[in-house]
Design a protein around this motif. Sequence first.
Motif, PDB file in Angstrom:
ATOM      1  N   PRO A 156     -53.517  28.596 -11.505  1.00  0.00           N
ATOM      2  CA  PRO A 156     -54.784  28.743 -10.778  1.00  0.00           C
ATOM      3  C   PRO A 156     -55.344  30.167 -10.862  1.00  0.00           C
ATOM      4  O   PRO A 156     -56.485  30.411 -10.485  1.00  0.00           O
ATOM      5  CB  PRO A 156     -54.394  28.402  -9.330  1.00  0.00           C
ATOM      6  CG  PRO A 156     -52.942  28.749  -9.244  1.00  0.00           C
ATOM      7  CD  PRO A 156     -52.371  28.432 -10.594  1.00  0.00           C
ATOM      8  N   THR A 212     -55.192  33.236  -4.350  1.00  0.00           N
ATOM      9  CA  THR A 212     -56.216  32.449  -5.047  1.00  0.00           C
ATOM     10  C   THR A 212     -56.707  31.310  -4.164  1.00  0.00           C
ATOM     11  O   THR A 212     -57.914  31.027  -4.087  1.00  0.00           O
ATOM     12  CB  THR A 212     -55.645  31.880  -6.360  1.00  0.00           C
ATOM     13  OG1 THR A 212     -55.179  32.948  -7.183  1.00  0.00           O
ATOM     14  CG2 THR A 212     -56.695  31.080  -7.110  1.00  0.00           C
ATOM     15  N   LYS A 213     -55.791  30.690  -3.472  1.00  0.00           N
ATOM     16  CA  LYS A 213     -56.115  29.556  -2.604  1.00  0.00           C
ATOM     17  C   LYS A 213     -57.101  29.945  -1.494  1.00  0.00           C
ATOM     18  O   LYS A 213     -57.949  29.152  -1.093  1.00  0.00           O
ATOM     19  CB  LYS A 213     -54.834  28.993  -1.990  1.00  0.00           C
ATOM     20  CG  LYS A 213     -55.007  27.638  -1.300  1.00  0.00           C
ATOM     21  CD  LYS A 213     -53.717  27.178  -0.653  1.00  0.00           C
ATOM     22  CE  LYS A 213     -52.621  26.962  -1.662  1.00  0.00           C
ATOM     23  NZ  LYS A 213     -51.376  26.445  -1.050  1.00  0.00           N
ATOM     24  N   ILE A 214     -56.980  31.189  -1.001  1.00  0.00           N
ATOM     25  CA  ILE A 214     -57.858  31.611   0.103  1.00  0.00           C
ATOM     26  C   ILE A 214     -59.093  32.376  -0.387  1.00  0.00           C
ATOM     27  O   ILE A 214     -59.801  33.005   0.401  1.00  0.00           O
ATOM     28  CB  ILE A 214     -57.102  32.436   1.164  1.00  0.00           C
ATOM     29  CG1 ILE A 214     -56.514  33.709   0.569  1.00  0.00           C
ATOM     30  CG2 ILE A 214     -56.021  31.582   1.811  1.00  0.00           C
ATOM     31  CD1 ILE A 214     -55.819  34.605   1.609  1.00  0.00           C
ATOM     32  N   GLU A 242     -46.218  24.242   0.895  1.00  0.00           N
ATOM     33  CA  GLU A 242     -46.190  22.880   0.358  1.00  0.00           C
ATOM     34  C   GLU A 242     -44.917  22.680  -0.456  1.00  0.00           C
ATOM     35  O   GLU A 242     -44.821  23.070  -1.612  1.00  0.00           O
ATOM     36  CB  GLU A 242     -47.425  22.634  -0.516  1.00  0.00           C
ATOM     37  CG  GLU A 242     -48.725  22.721   0.260  1.00  0.00           C
ATOM     38  CD  GLU A 242     -49.934  22.627  -0.640  1.00  0.00           C
ATOM     39  OE1 GLU A 242     -49.754  22.376  -1.851  1.00  0.00           O
ATOM     40  OE2 GLU A 242     -51.047  22.812  -0.148  1.00  0.00           O
ATOM     41  N   SER A 276     -48.296  31.111   3.942  1.00  0.00           N
ATOM     42  CA  SER A 276     -49.617  31.126   4.589  1.00  0.00           C
ATOM     43  C   SER A 276     -49.637  32.053   5.802  1.00  0.00           C
ATOM     44  O   SER A 276     -50.689  32.596   6.156  1.00  0.00           O
ATOM     45  CB  SER A 276     -50.019  29.711   5.014  1.00  0.00           C
ATOM     46  OG  SER A 276     -49.075  29.181   5.933  1.00  0.00           O
ATOM     47  N   SER A 314     -50.623  32.798  -6.011  1.00  0.00           N
ATOM     48  CA  SER A 314     -51.101  31.427  -5.757  1.00  0.00           C
ATOM     49  C   SER A 314     -51.823  31.339  -4.422  1.00  0.00           C
ATOM     50  O   SER A 314     -52.905  30.741  -4.317  1.00  0.00           O
ATOM     51  CB  SER A 314     -49.920  30.451  -5.773  1.00  0.00           C
ATOM     52  OG  SER A 314     -49.280  30.445  -7.016  1.00  0.00           O
ATOM     53  N   GLU A 315     -51.235  31.926  -3.391  1.00  0.00           N
ATOM     54  CA  GLU A 315     -51.840  31.834  -2.055  1.00  0.00           C
ATOM     55  C   GLU A 315     -53.107  32.671  -1.960  1.00  0.00           C
ATOM     56  O   GLU A 315     -54.090  32.244  -1.329  1.00  0.00           O
ATOM     57  CB  GLU A 315     -50.825  32.291  -0.999  1.00  0.00           C
ATOM     58  CG  GLU A 315     -51.266  32.035   0.439  1.00  0.00           C
ATOM     59  CD  GLU A 315     -51.392  30.566   0.801  1.00  0.00           C
ATOM     60  OE1 GLU A 315     -52.091  30.258   1.788  1.00  0.00           O
ATOM     61  OE2 GLU A 315     -50.786  29.721   0.095  1.00  0.00           O
TER      62      GLU A 315
END
Length: 406
Positions: free
Chosen positions: A62, A29-31, A197, A385, A26-27
């Motif tokens: 995601p 993908t987020k970055i 989060e 993060s 997830s992380e």
Amino acid sequence: MKIAMFTDAYFPRINGVSVSVHSYASELTKIGHEVCVVCLEYSEEQQKSSFFDEKSSDEHSPFKIIRIPSAPLLFSREDRMMRFDKWTRIKRAMDSFLPDVIHINSEWTVGYFGALYALHRKVPLAFTFHTMWEDYLANYVSFLPERGLRKIGRNVVKFYLKRADVIIAPTKRIASVVDDYGIKKEVKILPTGIPDEREKPSLIRSVQISSMLYKKNPQLKGKKILLFVGRIVKEKNLSFLYDVLEHIQKKNKKTALLFVGGGPYQEELKSIAHERGLDKSVAFTGYIPGNDLLYFYKMAQVFVFPSKTETQGLVTVEAMLAGVPVVAIGEMGTVDVMQGDNGGFMVKDDVDEFSSRVLELLNNPSLCKKKSLEALEWGKKWKISNLTPSLVECYKTAVENKKGRI
């Protein structure tokens, strides 16, 4: 980068590996990275019992998820094994995805075929040494000699250690085992992270959950709760907590033990509680949705963690981030997470010492408050993060190391 993460454990199967894979995927993908998770298909019954909510389903993910058909294991009803005739599905999927790096997170069928693909296609291979299989196998295949099982566990892990372009370990203790196995490679230390989060608590939901809990378990009302969260399996040393509870109740009768989670050892653990006359002091919730766990942490006075085989023990970090002080046996991953009495007390495998520390927290409000604040601060070190950039560096190292070997 295009990253393919292979794992034999993924949701709805809940354990440290599935949480690690999901959190990092997830992380990443987020970055801005493209991620594909290759994992097993689970039975319809397991899918229904999953505590993962709809927003976290494959359709809403995601990142890309490829499920490989699987078959049940005779010796573990929670686990499954990839069907060997479905190897071509992995091959086709990876030839289409064209990963820059393959990250193996488990050592069994999915992990094995992921490693084979990486070796045949000369794709850089990262391997995370999550599980001490030489310690765990005896709990799954108890009908075979332990000495032989330990050897099998070591050899399975060594297959990946020898072939990995970069080795990752969640703790220093696991990293030290690599050298013990005779593998002379650098090991990158990278704990599993906790998502930044976290859902803010709802007063309405808090009241609903506490009402349901006390209605189902009236024996908990008016008592101080010692909480364990995690899979209810024998290897986590959970019956130790009954010794602790009995010891504590000699000085504080209004104390109860709550197990949050499900697993194959739950019914036996209930029977042991009944045999020891602890029915009115012990309660079990079964599996609880991830978003609701926070409310159970908030109801507890102390988080108790007796496991001596955890490679990391992320639930201790989750408890800390909820402001719950921890008392845990200082072995394996707990040593690396707590690093002493940070956020609670790290103790020996000793009922008297464990009980004494729990009683200190129960009987001393100012100490409990101090440890609660300490736990909140200490837990922040494991936010996802803060850790994901280090994982990306591990992938870059794998790519460079692969170039040097071709």
